[in-house]
Design a protein around this motif. Structure first.
Motif, PDB file in Angstrom:
ATOM      1  N   GLY A 102     -34.063 -55.542 -17.351  1.00 20.26           N
ATOM      2  CA  GLY A 102     -34.815 -54.958 -18.683  1.00 20.26           C
ATOM      3  C   GLY A 102     -34.016 -54.902 -19.960  1.00 20.26           C
ATOM      4  O   GLY A 102     -34.212 -55.528 -20.812  1.00 20.26           O
ATOM      5  N   TYR A 103     -32.790 -54.198 -19.725  1.00 15.49           N
ATOM      6  CA  TYR A 103     -31.940 -53.982 -20.775  1.00 15.49           C
ATOM      7  C   TYR A 103     -30.484 -52.875 -20.025  1.00 15.49           C
ATOM      8  O   TYR A 103     -30.721 -52.922 -18.542  1.00 15.49           O
ATOM      9  CB  TYR A 103     -32.308 -52.979 -21.937  1.00 15.49           C
ATOM     10  CG  TYR A 103     -32.977 -51.933 -21.458  1.00 15.49           C
ATOM     11  CD1 TYR A 103     -32.141 -50.465 -21.602  1.00 15.49           C
ATOM     12  CD2 TYR A 103     -34.380 -51.609 -21.154  1.00 15.49           C
ATOM     13  CE1 TYR A 103     -32.679 -49.326 -21.190  1.00 15.49           C
ATOM     14  CE2 TYR A 103     -35.186 -50.453 -20.930  1.00 15.49           C
ATOM     15  CZ  TYR A 103     -34.074 -49.522 -21.062  1.00 15.49           C
ATOM     16  OH  TYR A 103     -34.638 -48.168 -20.590  1.00 15.49           O
ATOM     17  N   ASN A 104     -29.657 -52.974 -20.760  1.00 15.59           N
ATOM     18  CA  ASN A 104     -28.284 -52.044 -20.336  1.00 15.59           C
ATOM     19  C   ASN A 104     -27.582 -53.083 -19.522  1.00 15.59           C
ATOM     20  O   ASN A 104     -26.586 -52.566 -18.412  1.00 15.59           O
ATOM     21  CB  ASN A 104     -28.588 -51.020 -19.611  1.00 15.59           C
ATOM     22  CG  ASN A 104     -28.928 -49.873 -20.608  1.00 15.59           C
ATOM     23  OD1 ASN A 104     -28.697 -49.986 -21.738  1.00 15.59           O
ATOM     24  ND2 ASN A 104     -29.466 -48.783 -19.999  1.00 15.59           N
ATOM     25  N   GLY A 105     -27.441 -54.337 -19.447  1.00 14.01           N
ATOM     26  CA  GLY A 105     -26.817 -55.424 -18.729  1.00 14.01           C
ATOM     27  C   GLY A 105     -25.353 -55.581 -19.436  1.00 14.01           C
ATOM     28  O   GLY A 105     -24.572 -55.961 -18.425  1.00 14.01           O
ATOM     29  N   ALA A 106     -25.252 -55.425 -20.555  1.00 11.90           N
ATOM     30  CA  ALA A 106     -23.841 -55.508 -21.112  1.00 11.90           C
ATOM     31  C   ALA A 106     -23.129 -54.444 -21.108  1.00 11.90           C
ATOM     32  O   ALA A 106     -22.850 -53.879 -22.151  1.00 11.90           O
ATOM     33  CB  ALA A 106     -24.311 -56.163 -22.603  1.00 11.90           C
ATOM     34  N   ARG A 107     -22.619 -54.215 -19.892  1.00 13.75           N
ATOM     35  CA  ARG A 107     -21.585 -53.286 -19.479  1.00 13.75           C
ATOM     36  C   ARG A 107     -21.192 -53.615 -18.093  1.00 13.75           C
ATOM     37  O   ARG A 107     -21.302 -54.684 -17.479  1.00 13.75           O
ATOM     38  CB  ARG A 107     -22.434 -51.898 -19.553  1.00 13.75           C
ATOM     39  CG  ARG A 107     -23.614 -51.903 -18.589  1.00 13.75           C
ATOM     40  CD  ARG A 107     -24.402 -50.556 -18.720  1.00 13.75           C
ATOM     41  NE  ARG A 107     -24.927 -50.279 -20.089  1.00 13.75           N
ATOM     42  CZ  ARG A 107     -25.197 -48.656 -20.466  1.00 13.75           C
ATOM     43  NH1 ARG A 107     -25.004 -47.917 -19.716  1.00 13.75           N
ATOM     44  NH2 ARG A 107     -25.508 -48.592 -21.640  1.00 13.75           N
ATOM     45  N   GLU A 108     -20.121 -52.630 -17.516  1.00 10.71           N
ATOM     46  CA  GLU A 108     -19.255 -53.027 -16.290  1.00 10.71           C
ATOM     47  C   GLU A 108     -20.448 -52.785 -15.200  1.00 10.71           C
ATOM     48  O   GLU A 108     -19.997 -53.303 -14.067  1.00 10.71           O
ATOM     49  CB  GLU A 108     -17.983 -52.523 -16.525  1.00 10.71           C
ATOM     50  CG  GLU A 108     -17.106 -53.114 -17.514  1.00 10.71           C
ATOM     51  CD  GLU A 108     -15.861 -52.578 -17.633  1.00 10.71           C
ATOM     52  OE1 GLU A 108     -14.761 -53.355 -18.207  1.00 10.71           O
ATOM     53  OE2 GLU A 108     -15.727 -51.336 -17.348  1.00 10.71           O
ATOM     54  N   LYS A 109     -21.056 -51.906 -15.157  1.00  9.21           N
ATOM     55  CA  LYS A 109     -21.703 -51.261 -13.862  1.00  9.21           C
ATOM     56  C   LYS A 109     -23.080 -51.015 -14.201  1.00  9.21           C
ATOM     57  O   LYS A 109     -23.432 -50.429 -15.514  1.00  9.21           O
ATOM     58  CB  LYS A 109     -20.928 -50.391 -13.244  1.00  9.21           C
ATOM     59  CG  LYS A 109     -19.461 -50.429 -12.945  1.00  9.21           C
ATOM     60  CD  LYS A 109     -18.911 -49.359 -12.109  1.00  9.21           C
ATOM     61  CE  LYS A 109     -17.162 -49.576 -12.058  1.00  9.21           C
ATOM     62  NZ  LYS A 109     -16.737 -48.574 -11.378  1.00  9.21           N
ATOM     63  N   ILE A 110     -23.845 -50.838 -13.388  1.00 11.55           N
ATOM     64  CA  ILE A 110     -25.189 -50.515 -13.544  1.00 11.55           C
ATOM     65  C   ILE A 110     -26.013 -49.956 -12.316  1.00 11.55           C
ATOM     66  O   ILE A 110     -25.690 -50.479 -11.245  1.00 11.55           O
ATOM     67  CB  ILE A 110     -26.260 -51.468 -14.264  1.00 11.55           C
ATOM     68  CG1 ILE A 110     -27.605 -50.899 -14.627  1.00 11.55           C
ATOM     69  CG2 ILE A 110     -26.507 -52.637 -13.283  1.00 11.55           C
ATOM     70  CD1 ILE A 110     -28.414 -51.914 -15.654  1.00 11.55           C
TER      71      ILE A 110
END
Length: 324
Positions: free
Chosen positions: A90-98
């Motif tokens: 949905g969002y928050n994919g532009a980061r190193e981990k999720i």
């Protein structure tokens, strides 16, 4: 870990690369070390507050991720550390981990690279839901795809061909049309050079297209609807042109046609098992070469603003991928 943050509604250049705490896997969750994150046109709208989904601040763009399982929480038995996976977040994919619910994560075969895998869930998931669940397709029918060289349009061309439809690619340049023809379209229509309504009538011998797949909106939507076949189905996918069209309701009456909304995110929440089955099918099709999941270009995480501008300018043919 590093993350691109949107802390207030802004333009791509106002996004910030920052350090944020590493996520922890809660019960029923798994943490993915992200290798590839896919951007979509709606990311450009989300950071400006112009999209129907408005995440709480601060958030990261990118709704699709592919990577490796780093840790799992209690109650997770079908994933293990080291598994290669893909997920729609949905969002928050532009980061190193999720950290994500384990039941939203799908394993990928070893012969499917992370870049291509990351680009499957949104565009192909949407196109498959649109054509399989909403369009009521019959083999041999004509499918007109607007914005055919963009992510979702390209997916519709490929899946339409797989379903036995005659695909007409509609795009703004001859280069884009040739690209779409290399990915499943049989015919092409440049709507910068020819009236869309008249062109679709010409290419269908006056009958009109049975199914219209429209992720563009704007002035093209009404022109396409005016060319639709009797009892045709007009699929509302999105509004990449920026303007949400207002359709004259006499057109569905005169054409005996349907205007059908396609909101894959809401449908997926209501039908999680079917959505997961669709993703597993698409992952296998990509690994087998039945769909291309074509990557237009890649950017490092620090250049997310440049990547979003490519999408905003409608310059991508296929997916735009970030490498955290």
């Amino acid at each position: 870990m590093k993350a691109i943050l949107c802390s207030q509604y802004c333009q791509p250049d106002d996004l910030v690369l920052a350090d944020v705490p590493d996520p922890a896997a809660g019960p029923g969750e798994a943490v993915i070390a992200i290798k590839s994150a896919a951007l979509n046109f709606f990311d450009t709208l989300m950071i400006q507050g112009k999209y129907q989904i408005k995440p709480p601040f601060p958030f990261s763009p990118a709704a699709e991720v592919a990577g490796v399982i780093e840790s799992v929480g209690s109650g997770v038995s079908d994933l293990k550390v080291g598994d290669r996976v893909v997920a729609s977040c949905g969002y928050n994919g532009a980061r190193e981990k999720i950290a994500l619910p384990a039941n939203s994560i799908v394993k990928i075969p070893d012969n499917l690279d992370f870049d291509r895998a990351a680009g499957i869930t949104i565009i192909y998931g949407t196109a498959l839901h649109a054509l399989e669940d909403r369009a009521s397709p019959k083999p041999g029918e004509t499918l007109a795809v607007l914005g055919a060289a963009g992510g979702t349009g390209l997916a519709a061309c490929e899946l339409g061909k797989l379903m036995g439809l005659k695909v007409i690619a509609c795009a703004s340049s001859d280069e884009k049309l040739e690209f779409a023809k290399a990915h499943g379209a049989e015919l092409g229509l440049n709507y910068n050079n020819e009236d869309l309504k008249e062109g679709l009538r010409r290419l269908t011998d006056g009958k009109g297209a049975d199914i219209i797949f429209d992720p563009v909106g704007g002035t093209y939507a009404e022109a396409a609807l005016r060319s639709i076949a009797w009892e045709g189905r007009f699929l509302v996918i999105g509004f990449a042109a920026g303007d949400i069209p207002k359709m004259p309701l006499n057109l569905p009456l005169l054409k005996g046609c349907d205007i059908r909304g396609v909101f894959c995110g809401a449908w997926a929440r209501l039908n999680p098992r079917k959505y997961r089955a669709n993703l597993e099918k698409l992952v296998n099709w990509a690994a087998d070469g039945k769909i291309s999941s074509h990557v237009d270009r890649t950017f490092p995480l620090a250049q997310t603003a440049r990547a979003l501008k490519v999408l905003a300018g409608r310059n991508a043919m296929g997916k735009v991928i970030l490498h955290p």
